[in-house]
Design an enzyme around this catalytic site. Structure first.
Site, PDB file in Angstrom:
ATOM      1  N   ASN A  13       0.973  -1.158  -0.036  1.00  7.76           N
ATOM      2  CA  ASN A  13       0.100  -0.064   0.174  1.00  7.76           C
ATOM      3  C   ASN A  13       0.961   1.277   0.162  1.00  7.76           C
ATOM      4  OD1 ASN A  13      -1.626   2.161   0.394  1.00  7.76           O
ATOM      5  ND2 ASN A  13      -2.207   1.492   2.689  1.00  7.76           N
ATOM      6  N   TRP A  14       0.961   1.980  -1.050  1.00  4.89           N
ATOM      7  CA  TRP A  14       1.927   3.139  -1.215  1.00  4.89           C
ATOM      8  C   TRP A  14       1.439   4.193  -0.773  1.00  4.89           C
ATOM      9  CZ3 TRP A  14       4.022   2.955  -7.044  1.00  4.89           C
ATOM     10  CH2 TRP A  14       4.673   1.857  -7.381  1.00  4.89           C
ATOM     11  N   LYS A  15       0.103   4.263  -0.335  1.00  2.00           N
ATOM     12  CA  LYS A  15      -0.661   5.507   0.244  1.00  2.00           C
ATOM     13  C   LYS A  15      -0.198   6.634  -0.646  1.00  2.00           C
ATOM     14  CE  LYS A  15       0.097   3.290   4.887  1.00  2.00           C
ATOM     15  NZ  LYS A  15       0.083   3.680   6.397  1.00  2.00           N
ATOM     16  N   HIS A 100      -9.432   0.917   5.035  1.00  2.00           N
ATOM     17  CA  HIS A 100      -8.198   1.303   5.769  1.00  2.00           C
ATOM     18  C   HIS A 100      -8.202   2.243   7.032  1.00  2.00           C
ATOM     19  CE1 HIS A 100      -4.092   2.662   6.279  1.00  2.00           C
ATOM     20  NE2 HIS A 100      -3.698   1.469   5.680  1.00  2.00           N
ATOM     21  N   GLU A 102      -6.704   4.747   7.935  1.00  2.89           N
ATOM     22  CA  GLU A 102      -6.523   5.949   7.702  1.00  2.89           C
ATOM     23  C   GLU A 102      -7.935   6.529   7.210  1.00  2.89           C
ATOM     24  OE1 GLU A 102      -2.924   5.741   5.678  1.00  2.89           O
ATOM     25  OE2 GLU A 102      -1.860   5.084   7.587  1.00  2.89           O
ATOM     26  N   GLU A 172      -4.974  -5.144  10.816  1.00  4.72           N
ATOM     27  CA  GLU A 172      -4.199  -4.144  10.838  1.00  4.72           C
ATOM     28  C   GLU A 172      -4.493  -3.254  12.311  1.00  4.72           C
ATOM     29  OE1 GLU A 172      -2.192  -2.808   7.282  1.00  4.72           O
ATOM     30  OE2 GLU A 172      -4.274  -1.562   7.258  1.00  4.72           O
ATOM     31  N   GLY A 178       2.439   2.154  10.506  1.00  6.93           N
ATOM     32  CA  GLY A 178       3.579   3.340  10.615  1.00  6.93           C
ATOM     33  C   GLY A 178       4.223   3.607  11.864  1.00  6.93           C
ATOM     34  N   SER A 217       3.721  -2.168  10.368  1.00  9.66           N
ATOM     35  CA  SER A 217       5.211  -2.236  10.613  1.00  9.66           C
ATOM     36  C   SER A 217       5.672  -3.487  10.306  1.00  9.66           C
ATOM     37  CB  SER A 217       5.588  -1.708  12.027  1.00  9.66           C
ATOM     38  OG  SER A 217       4.982  -0.505  12.318  1.00  9.66           O
ATOM     39  N   GLY A 238       2.945  -1.202   4.217  1.00  3.91           N
ATOM     40  CA  GLY A 238       2.817   0.441   4.178  1.00  3.91           C
ATOM     41  C   GLY A 238       4.213   0.718   3.833  1.00  3.91           C
ATOM     42  N   GLY A 239       4.941   1.348   4.932  1.00  2.00           N
ATOM     43  CA  GLY A 239       6.289   1.943   4.467  1.00  2.00           C
ATOM     44  C   GLY A 239       7.348   0.817   3.919  1.00  2.00           C
TER      45      GLY A 239
HETATM   46  C1  PEP Z   1      -0.839   0.165   6.279  1.00  2.00           C
HETATM   47  O1  PEP Z   1      -0.678   1.333   5.941  1.00  2.00           O
HETATM   48  O2  PEP Z   1      -1.772  -0.579   5.883  1.00  2.00           O
HETATM   49  C2  PEP Z   1       0.482  -0.321   6.987  1.00  2.00           C
HETATM   50  C3  PEP Z   1       0.384  -1.590   7.187  1.00  2.00           C
HETATM   51  O3  PEP Z   1       1.269   0.476   7.017  1.00  2.00           O
HETATM   52  P1  PEP Z   1       2.872   0.175   7.740  1.00  2.00           P
HETATM   53  O4  PEP Z   1       3.426  -1.067   7.235  1.00  2.00           O
HETATM   54  O5  PEP Z   1       3.855   1.381   7.257  1.00  2.00           O
HETATM   55  O6  PEP Z   1       2.749   0.158   9.356  1.00  2.00           O
END
Ligand code: PEP
Length: 256
Positions: A13-15, A100, A102, A172, A178, A217, A238-239
């Site tokens: 997920n590049w956001k 999600h 966010e 999640e 994040g 994470s 994500g990251g």
């Molecule tokens: C996400 O946004 O779905 C996520 C899991 O982010 P991260 O891996 O950066 O925690």
């Protein structure tokens, strides 16, 4: 319950990150790395505006394309700024993330809206990735199971258990997204098992085949121990999906 036959899925997920110029080399490295792997499905979810370019770079490779969200409105119409599921399908998407944390926290996505997005995605032939998870406060108050169950239940109420034959759930924990603070494999497994049991109570076959991802994470360094758990079928990343080496390390940990 019948023996599970779940291929691990790693979804990036590049956001709201990246650029057109930077996406192509990132994709090329991911595609090259994934081409050496077996037994893992890999998916990237770039920002909407890059979907067409990413689709053309991915054409014919094993890496699949998904969107980060989708409109709850199934048909065309006066919905300024929205993107319909059918449009995403047109641009080569196979998956759509819905719910999600966010979107829930920052953009007002309620359980009901998330359920509508789930249905809109499926209606256009996309596989929804339904995100669920508790906040730190909810976990500390012992509400994790109730929160996650109510988020899943909202979609069950709208779509029925049969809809989960073509869906993915991503657990999640909000406090792990994040933050660099990952759920322990045991913490994640406990919730994954509860999600699967909830579906199994309605349909054991669907539950056994349901892909349940962990997100929060995940990195190359912790992926293997998370993915070793019985009910963790992959990751929503994500990251670490923004750097090819980091993302591929996770894909390799999932590969069989
Ligand atoms: C996400 O946004 O779905 C996520 C899991 O982010 P991260 O891996 O950066 O925690």
């Amino acid at each position: 319950m019948s023996e599970p036959t779940r291929t691990p899925l790693i979804a990036g997920n590049w956001k709201m990150n990246g650029s057109l110029a930077g996406s192509e080399p990132l994709l090329r490295e991911i595609v090259a790395g994934v081409s050496e792997l077996t037994g893992v499905d890999v998916l990237v979810c770039p920002p909407y505006v890059y979907l067409q370019s990413v689709a053309s770079w991915l054409g014919g490779t094993a890496v699949r394309l998904g969107s980060q969200d989708v409109s709850e409105h199934a048909g065309a119409g006066a919905f300024t700024g929205e993107i319909a599921a059918a449009m995403l399908k047109d641009f080569g998407c196979d998956y759509a993330i819905v719910g999600h944390s966010e979107r829930r926290a920052l953009f007002g996505d309620t359980d009901e809206r998330v359920a509508a997005k789930f249905l809109a995605a499926q209606g256009a032939g996309l596989t929804p990735i339904l995100c669920v998870g508790e906040t730190l406060e909810q976990r500390e108050q012992g509400q994790t199971q109730a929160v996650v169950a109510s988020q899943v239940q909202a979609v069950l109420d709208a779509a029925g258990v049969a809809a989960f034959a073509n869906a993915v759930i991503a657990y999640e924990p909000v406090w792990a997204i994040g933050t660099g603070r990952t759920a322990t494999p045991e913490q994640a497994q406990e919730v994954h098992a509860e999600i699967r049991a909830m579906i199994a109570a309605l349909d054991a076959t669907i539950a056994a085949q349901l892909t349940v991802l962990y997100g929060g994470s995940v990195k190359g360094a912790n992926a293997a121990e998370l993915l070793a758990m019985d009910d963790i079928d992959g990751g929503l990343i994500g990251g670490a999906s923004l750097k090819a080496d980091d993302f591929l390390a996770i894909c390799r940990a999932a590969s069989r």
